[in-house]
Design an enzyme around this catalytic site. Structure first.
Site, PDB file in Angstrom:
ATOM      1  N   LYS A 112      -4.898 -10.821  -3.872  1.00  0.00           N
ATOM      2  CA  LYS A 112      -4.780 -11.271  -2.479  1.00  0.00           C
ATOM      3  C   LYS A 112      -5.620 -12.530  -2.220  1.00  0.00           C
ATOM      4  O   LYS A 112      -5.314 -13.295  -1.311  1.00  0.00           O
ATOM      5  CB  LYS A 112      -5.134 -10.145  -1.528  1.00  0.00           C
ATOM      6  CG  LYS A 112      -4.076  -9.043  -1.592  1.00  0.00           C
ATOM      7  CD  LYS A 112      -4.229  -7.978  -0.577  1.00  0.00           C
ATOM      8  CE  LYS A 112      -3.047  -7.014  -0.634  1.00  0.00           C
ATOM      9  NZ  LYS A 112      -3.032  -6.178  -1.858  1.00  0.00           N
TER      10      LYS A 112
HETATM   11  C1  LIG Z   1      -1.878  -5.505  -2.268  1.00  0.00           C
HETATM   12  C2  LIG Z   1      -1.860  -5.050  -3.700  1.00  0.00           C
HETATM   13  C3  LIG Z   1      -0.651  -4.706  -4.360  1.00  0.00           C
HETATM   14  C4  LIG Z   1       0.687  -4.695  -3.654  1.00  0.00           C
HETATM   15  O1  LIG Z   1       1.145  -5.984  -3.357  1.00  0.00           O
HETATM   16  P1  LIG Z   1       2.342  -6.222  -2.335  1.00  0.00           P
HETATM   17  O2  LIG Z   1       2.403  -7.678  -2.137  1.00  0.00           O
HETATM   18  O3  LIG Z   1       1.946  -5.487  -1.074  1.00  0.00           O
HETATM   19  O4  LIG Z   1       3.575  -5.652  -2.942  1.00  0.00           O
HETATM   20  C5  LIG Z   1      -0.702  -4.374  -5.705  1.00  0.00           C
HETATM   21  N1  LIG Z   1      -1.882  -4.326  -6.366  1.00  0.00           N
HETATM   22  C6  LIG Z   1      -3.056  -4.640  -5.774  1.00  0.00           C
HETATM   23  C7  LIG Z   1      -4.304  -4.547  -6.564  1.00  0.00           C
HETATM   24  C8  LIG Z   1      -3.094  -5.017  -4.426  1.00  0.00           C
HETATM   25  O5  LIG Z   1      -4.279  -5.326  -3.838  1.00  0.00           O
END
Ligand SMILES: *Cc1c(COP(=O)(O)O)cnc(C)c1O
Length: 466
Positions: A112
């Site tokens: 993120k």
């Molecule tokens: C947010 C997250 C996901 C999921 O990603 P999306 O974009 O919501 O599909 C997967 N793995 C981790 C470690 C995350 O923080």
């Protein structure tokens, strides 16, 4: 570049408008009116560029005239300057034709950071130009809150308040939020669950006078800028493995469908992406949809990969809009019925179109632990409980001769309990976080009450307005 809502009833906006709006006023999500396409020679010209330069070139066509290339390049360079790997998004080969792309070298050890670091700078730029200030409120069960705080701390034009459920996040996740000390950051530990926190955020947005006075804004994954900041690493991996002169495939551990939607966008830009594997834990609504056109929401069950514990993947609406031939009225009808019944009715032809590109995969907790252990034993590589689900999905749905890249979304040190269960030892935190457990924490405890939470947010905003 103009942006339209998937539900067709909201104003058409430019990029800065979409950045600040988040959700469209008709409840839909914004998408570019047309997908920018690069020719094979334009893609080849990006090969070998440093990641921040490549990212600026991929993002620029989506921004239009709102920013110059030089300004954007300054932002991508600053966004990724603090990453702990020189390549920013390195590829690691795990097997013949199987790679993983590590997206977790940012400040909070999860992918993120890739988009959020950029969004913090985009907000500041757009708000400074407009002489405006906003207050971001967010609920988090873990990764989103820390990435947002790291991105927004000390920004000139933004205050941020993050609600987390007291005692219900992991220690690493909580400390990543509460050890950031900046005058514009407020951590609220709410006496309640994650759902309570989410409900309180919704209630603040529904309190029109409060929303207006505080100029509330959101950075959750329905914001188009989140998707946009994730497209460049798909381009980087594809080019490194031979595209546009060779097909590639990706496997993505999925929750809200944001990351895999960025891969879809990279394909719409012209990359020869042959397959996208949508990898889920036991909360497998997307895998059930792709297997059997069964999109029915069930209760969310906790798993070892908590950032994927989601049943209603909000970004799926963007793909639905495309599958329905960009028919906004049909998209709105389908989404409204889904909210009401918990079952999404996708026409068979649209579902078949989806399965031509997307394949679903599901791995439960015991499979997750076994796969972490096996991969570590055979290669020495440590994959976290989210990333391993992508890796297993990539193996299961590989196309012979086509490089498969599984996206590694979190650093294993972020989930030490699961890693210890799988391998017998706890991975150490990287150097920039090694003292995380010694740092002082700052947060305010609040009851699960809208009045109390709004009072805290108002005090933050008044303090910084002065
Ligand atoms: C947010 C997250 C996901 C999921 O990603 P999306 O974009 O919501 O599909 C997967 N793995 C981790 C470690 C995350 O923080």
């Amino acid at each position: 570049m103009r942006y339209i809502s998937t539900r067709g009833q909201a104003p058409v906006l430019d990029f800065p408008g979409v950045l600040l709006a988040g959700l469209a006023t008709d409840g839909g999500l914004y998408l570019p009116e047309t997908w920018p396409v690069l020719s094979p020679s334009e893609f080849r010209a990006l090969r070998g560029l440093p990641y921040p330069d490549l990212a600026a070139r991929v993002i620029l066509p989506f921004i239009g005239d709102a920013l110059s290339y030089e300004t954007l390049l300054g932002m991508t360079r600053a966004s990724y300057a603090g990453f702990a790997h020189q390549a920013i998004v390195p590829l690691v080969q795990l097997d013949t034709d199987l790679w993983t792309q590590e997206l977790f070298h940012g400040p909070t050890l999860a992918f993120k950071d890739m988009a959020m670091q950029l969004i913090g700078r985009l907000f500041d730029h757009v708000l400074t130009e407009r002489g405006a200030r906003v207050t971001i409120v967010a609920a988090t069960s873990g990764d989103t809150g820390s990435a947002a705080i790291e991105a927004m701390a000390n920004r000139a034009c933004v205050d941020i308040a993050v609600l987390h459920p007291e005692g219900r996040t992991s220690d690493v996740q909580r400390r990543q939020m509460t050890t950031v000390h900046a005058p514009n950051v407020l951590n609220l530990a709410v006496a309640g669950t994650f759902d309570d926190c989410q409900d309180q955020v919704k209630a603040m947005f529904n309190d029109a006078p409060f929303r207006g006075d505080m100029r509330l804004s959101a950075v959750n994954s329905i914001n188009w800028a989140r998707i946009l900041g994730q497209i460049p690493y798909y381009v980087a991996a594809s080019l490194a493995l031979g595209a546009p002169d060779r097909e590639v495939a990706f496997a993505v551990p999925t929750g809200n469908f944001g990351n895999v939607l960025a891969a879809y966008a990279a394909r719409r830009m012209g990359l020869p992406i042959a397959r996208l594997v949508v990898a889920a834990n036991r909360n497998d609504i997307l895998a059930r949809f792709l297997d059997a056109n069964d999109m029915s929401a069930r209760a969310v069950e906790p798993s070892l990969s908590p950032s994927m514990d989601i049943q209603v993947s909000s970004n799926f609406e963007r793909l639905l809009f495309e599958l329905l031939g960009r028919d906004a009225a049909a998209t709105a009808r389908t989404m409204t019925a889904f909210r009401a019944t918990g079952r999404m009715d996708v026409p068979d032809a649209a579902w078949r179109d989806a399965t031509a590109l997307f394949q679903g995969h599901r791995l439960d907790d015991s499979g997750t632990l076994a796969a972490i252990r096996d991969l570590h034993a055979t290669t020495g590589y440590l994959a976290d409980p989210h990333s391993i689900i992508g890796i297993e999905g990539g193996r299961a749905h590989a196309i012979p001769g086509v490089p498969m890249v599984a996206m590694a979304t979190a650093h294993p040190a972020k989930f030490p309990d699961a890693m210890e269960q799988a391998t017998g030892s706890r991975p150490p935190l990287p150097p920039h976080l090694a003292d995380l457990y010694e740092r002082a924490e700052t947060f305010s405890r609040v009851p699960n009450s809208l009045e109390a939470i709004e009072a805290e947010v108002r005090a933050l905003v008044l303090r910084n307005a002065a």
